[in-house]
Design a protein around this motif. Structure first.
Motif, PDB file in Angstrom:
ATOM      1  N   PHE A   1       0.818  -1.223   0.000  1.00  0.00           N
ATOM      2  CA  PHE A   1       0.000   0.000   0.000  1.00  0.00           C
ATOM      3  C   PHE A   1       0.849   1.269   0.000  1.00  0.00           C
ATOM      4  CE2 PHE A   1      -2.438  -3.429   1.973  1.00  0.00           C
ATOM      5  CZ  PHE A   1      -3.558  -3.434   1.157  1.00  0.00           C
TER       6      PHE A   1
ATOM      7  N   GLU B   1       4.095   6.354  -3.802  1.00  0.00           N
ATOM      8  CA  GLU B   1       5.329   6.913  -4.353  1.00  0.00           C
ATOM      9  C   GLU B   1       5.579   8.265  -3.710  1.00  0.00           C
ATOM     10  OE1 GLU B   1       5.814   7.024  -8.608  1.00  0.00           O
ATOM     11  OE2 GLU B   1       5.015   4.991  -8.788  1.00  0.00           O
TER      12      GLU B   1
ATOM     13  N   LYS C   1      -6.481  -5.308  -2.161  1.00  0.00           N
ATOM     14  CA  LYS C   1      -5.625  -4.320  -2.823  1.00  0.00           C
ATOM     15  C   LYS C   1      -6.411  -3.532  -3.879  1.00  0.00           C
ATOM     16  CE  LYS C   1      -2.159  -2.266  -4.759  1.00  0.00           C
ATOM     17  NZ  LYS C   1      -1.063  -1.490  -4.266  1.00  0.00           N
TER      18      LYS C   1
ATOM     19  N   ILE D   1     -11.546  10.479  -5.327  1.00  0.00           N
ATOM     20  CA  ILE D   1     -10.997  11.595  -6.103  1.00  0.00           C
ATOM     21  C   ILE D   1     -11.959  11.990  -7.234  1.00  0.00           C
ATOM     22  CG2 ILE D   1      -9.071  12.350  -7.570  1.00  0.00           C
ATOM     23  CD1 ILE D   1      -7.316  10.297  -6.004  1.00  0.00           C
TER      24      ILE D   1
ATOM     25  N   PHE E   1      -6.365  11.936 -11.299  1.00  0.00           N
ATOM     26  CA  PHE E   1      -5.282  11.087 -10.780  1.00  0.00           C
ATOM     27  C   PHE E   1      -4.487  10.483 -11.935  1.00  0.00           C
ATOM     28  CE2 PHE E   1      -9.213   8.428 -10.624  1.00  0.00           C
ATOM     29  CZ  PHE E   1      -8.863   7.412 -11.500  1.00  0.00           C
TER      30      PHE E   1
HETATM   31  C1  UGA Z   1      -1.405   4.592  -4.856  1.00  0.00           C
HETATM   32  C2  UGA Z   1      -1.991   4.267  -3.478  1.00  0.00           C
HETATM   33  O1  UGA Z   1      -2.255   5.466  -2.762  1.00  0.00           O
HETATM   34  C3  UGA Z   1      -1.054   3.372  -2.681  1.00  0.00           C
HETATM   35  O2  UGA Z   1      -1.657   3.023  -1.453  1.00  0.00           O
HETATM   36  C4  UGA Z   1      -0.760   2.109  -3.489  1.00  0.00           C
HETATM   37  O3  UGA Z   1       0.167   1.268  -2.821  1.00  0.00           O
HETATM   38  C5  UGA Z   1      -0.180   2.503  -4.836  1.00  0.00           C
HETATM   39  O4  UGA Z   1      -1.098   3.377  -5.522  1.00  0.00           O
HETATM   40  C6  UGA Z   1       0.053   1.252  -5.627  1.00  0.00           C
HETATM   41  O5  UGA Z   1      -0.917   0.556  -5.944  1.00  0.00           O
HETATM   42  O6  UGA Z   1       1.214   0.885  -5.842  1.00  0.00           O
HETATM   43  P1  UGA Z   1       0.484   6.321  -5.730  1.00  0.00           P
HETATM   44  O7  UGA Z   1       0.040   5.935  -7.102  1.00  0.00           O
HETATM   45  O8  UGA Z   1       1.918   6.323  -5.410  1.00  0.00           O
HETATM   46  O9  UGA Z   1      -0.205   5.343  -4.637  1.00  0.00           O
HETATM   47  O10 UGA Z   1      -0.024   7.798  -5.472  1.00  0.00           O
HETATM   48  P2  UGA Z   1      -1.206   8.523  -4.676  1.00  0.00           P
HETATM   49  O11 UGA Z   1      -0.624   9.364  -3.646  1.00  0.00           O
HETATM   50  O12 UGA Z   1      -2.248   7.562  -4.275  1.00  0.00           O
HETATM   51  O13 UGA Z   1      -1.792   9.484  -5.808  1.00  0.00           O
HETATM   52  C7  UGA Z   1      -2.360   8.981  -7.011  1.00  0.00           C
HETATM   53  C8  UGA Z   1      -2.921  10.109  -7.836  1.00  0.00           C
HETATM   54  O14 UGA Z   1      -4.092  10.641  -7.218  1.00  0.00           O
HETATM   55  C9  UGA Z   1      -1.978  11.309  -8.024  1.00  0.00           C
HETATM   56  O15 UGA Z   1      -2.033  11.719  -9.372  1.00  0.00           O
HETATM   57  C10 UGA Z   1      -2.545  12.373  -7.116  1.00  0.00           C
HETATM   58  O16 UGA Z   1      -2.301  13.680  -7.588  1.00  0.00           O
HETATM   59  C11 UGA Z   1      -4.037  12.050  -7.180  1.00  0.00           C
HETATM   60  N1  UGA Z   1      -4.786  12.530  -5.995  1.00  0.00           N
HETATM   61  C12 UGA Z   1      -4.519  12.023  -4.765  1.00  0.00           C
HETATM   62  C13 UGA Z   1      -5.787  13.490  -6.156  1.00  0.00           C
HETATM   63  O17 UGA Z   1      -6.054  13.970  -7.279  1.00  0.00           O
HETATM   64  N2  UGA Z   1      -6.492  13.895  -5.046  1.00  0.00           N
HETATM   65  C14 UGA Z   1      -6.258  13.410  -3.812  1.00  0.00           C
HETATM   66  O18 UGA Z   1      -6.944  13.819  -2.851  1.00  0.00           O
HETATM   67  C15 UGA Z   1      -5.232  12.452  -3.663  1.00  0.00           C
END
Ligand code: UGA
Length: 439
Positions: free
Chosen positions: A158, A161, A213, A224, A266
């Motif tokens: 989980f 990055e 997962k 989001i 996202f």
């Molecule tokens: C995501 C999950 O959060 C992790 O728990 C998981 O382990 C990982 O995928 C995976 O499957 O390997 P990650 O892709 O690194 O992690 O990034 P996030 O921080 O989740 O952000 C994903 C996207 O959502 C980004 O583009 C971010 O800008 C966007 N986001 C996030 C939003 O637009 N709004 C939010 O409130 C949060």
């Protein structure tokens, strides 16, 4: 046994986990077929950009807690073998298991003539049922029996990055899909050396662990897209502001305040891929997934809000100077996989705009795609200089220190599109300030 654990695949998850385990005193073997990647790691130069990773890498290699190999057969020198290979999307969105299949076949061949009870840990993100296929492969190529000669457990990851080290060492929870008490004990003995004492460990079946997962990532992606949908409504209401709605609904414990930030959508290597894979998997089961389809549709079209403003304010974009602040899919990483910036740049170039970009660390990755068709700045001030519109695409901390007077002084026209709501609407109201979810 020479090593306590081995990781097969040193991508984000494999490498972050490997250095963290090594830092906790576990003897780790990292295996990857990519010689270039191994070469970088051996030179203590992490192929992924993560806070503190180079320090941990140096420490663990110098203390001989982390060793590296290109040979998969070496995994038999470890009792616990983590599978951390990639599970990319196929063209139709379904999960591509080629690396999983290859790795499980190779592990099967490797353990064939070794008298030892191995535990194979599926950490890669895989759809429910995949672990059964992994077991079939292992049995076929090793001639051994699952649960007797070896065990297979599912332990999804989980980590986010940009925060990989911290998340690897201090996760909110650990999920473990197990078939036997023996495997549970082996994994618990490993985990107690790595995680804090009171960390919740969720013991479940392997298939449930696989589904947890996807449910986790898909629900976060849904939050989001839901907020981006509310943002679209708020934009049409005089005085509407999605931020105020977020703050209020986030106070409801049942909702929680995280992952409620509306923005340009996202990106990254996980959410888009995992939501698509769950949709494809549901289809196989004849289950309607309109809910997730809508999550993707909102996400795929969310970046168009930028062009709605541009059309209204600048009209035809040919020859117009547009600057973009932030290229990575999120702050604290140079990863541009499925980054929203790429879609925006493409459309701006289609419309013949003149595009200047700046990201604290991802410029070079975008250069590999867009080359000389856009220009790259080495700081935000030079990026916005002379431009007729500035779009905030990624919410890097350093952009937050830009003041209204900086935009007025440097830009040809101080038109701002705040795609991530980093500025205060009160302070910026003297500029032409447009923001996601602001009416
Ligand atoms: C995501 C999950 O959060 C992790 O728990 C998981 O382990 C990982 O995928 C995976 O499957 O390997 P990650 O892709 O690194 O992690 O990034 P996030 O921080 O989740 O952000 C994903 C996207 O959502 C980004 O583009 C971010 O800008 C966007 N986001 C996030 C939003 O637009 N709004 C939010 O409130 C949060």
């Amino acid at each position: 046994m020479e090593y306590d654990v081995a990781f097969v695949g040193l991508g984000y998850v494999g490498l972050s986990s490997a250095v963290c385990f090594a830092d906790r005193g576990i003897n780790v073997l990292g295996v990857d077929i990519d010689a270039k990647k191994l070469g970088m790691i051996k030179k203590l130069n992490s192929p992924i950009h993560e806070k503190n990773i180079n320090e941990l890498l140096e420490k663990s290699i110098k203390k001989k807690k982390l060793s590296l190999s290109k040979e998969l057969k070496d995994v038999t020198k470890a009792k616990i073998i983590f599978l951390t290979v990639g599970t990319p999307s196929r063209k139709d969105g379904s999960i591509d298991l080629k690396y999983i299949n290859q790795a499980s076949k190779d592990i099967g061949i490797a353990i064939k003539n070794v008298q030892e009870y191995f535990v194979i840990v599926v950490k890669s993100t895989v759809v429910p049922g995949t672990t059964l296929r992994i077991i079939e492969n292992l049995e076929k190529y090793s001639g051994k029996k699952n649960s007797i000669d070896f065990g297979v457990v599912v332990n999804p990851e989980f980590l986010q990055e940009g925060n990989a080290i911290n998340d690897s060492l201090k996760p909110d929870k650990v999920v473990l899909g197990i078939n036997s008490e023996k495997d549970k004990k082996i994994m618990f003995n490993l985990f107690k050396k790595i995680y804090r004492k009171n960390l919740p460990i969720v013991y479940t079946t392997p298939s449930n662990a696989e589904l947890i997962k996807y449910a986790n990532n898909s629900l976060l992606a849904t939050k989001i897209s839901f907020m981006n949908y509310i943002a679209r409504i708020a934009e049409q209401i005089p005085d509407g502001d999605v931020e105020e709605i977020k703050n209020a609904i986030g106070m409801d414990k049942r909702i929680s305040e995280s992952f409620l930030n509306a923005g340009l959508g996202f990106g990254g290597s996980c959410f888009p891929k995992d939501v698509k894979a769950l949709i494809a998997f549901s289809k196989e089961l004849n289950i309607n997934s309109d809910i997730l389809q809508s999550v993707l549709t909102i996400n795929d079209t969310q970046f168009m809000s930028v062009f709605n403003v541009l059309n209204k304010e600048l009209g035809a974009l040919e020859g117009k100077k547009i600057s973009i602040l932030g290229l990575s899919f999120k702050p604290e990483t140079d990863d541009i996989r499925d980054a929203i910036s790429l879609k925006i740049i493409k459309k701006l170039l289609d419309k013949k705009a003149i595009v200047k970009v700046y990201d604290p660390i991802a410029n070079n990755n975008v250069k590999d795609i867009y080359g000389k068709s856009i220009s790259y700045s080495s700081n935000s001030e030079s990026c916005i200089k002379g431009s007729e519109c500035c779009i905030i695409v990624t919410e890097w901390k350093e952009f937050k220190s830009l003041k209204p007077k900086d935009f007025i002084r440097l830009m040809k026209r101080p038109l701002i599109i705040d795609g991530r709501r980093i500025f205060s609407k009160k302070k910026f109201n003297k500029l032409e300030y447009h923001a996601i979810g602001l009416g």
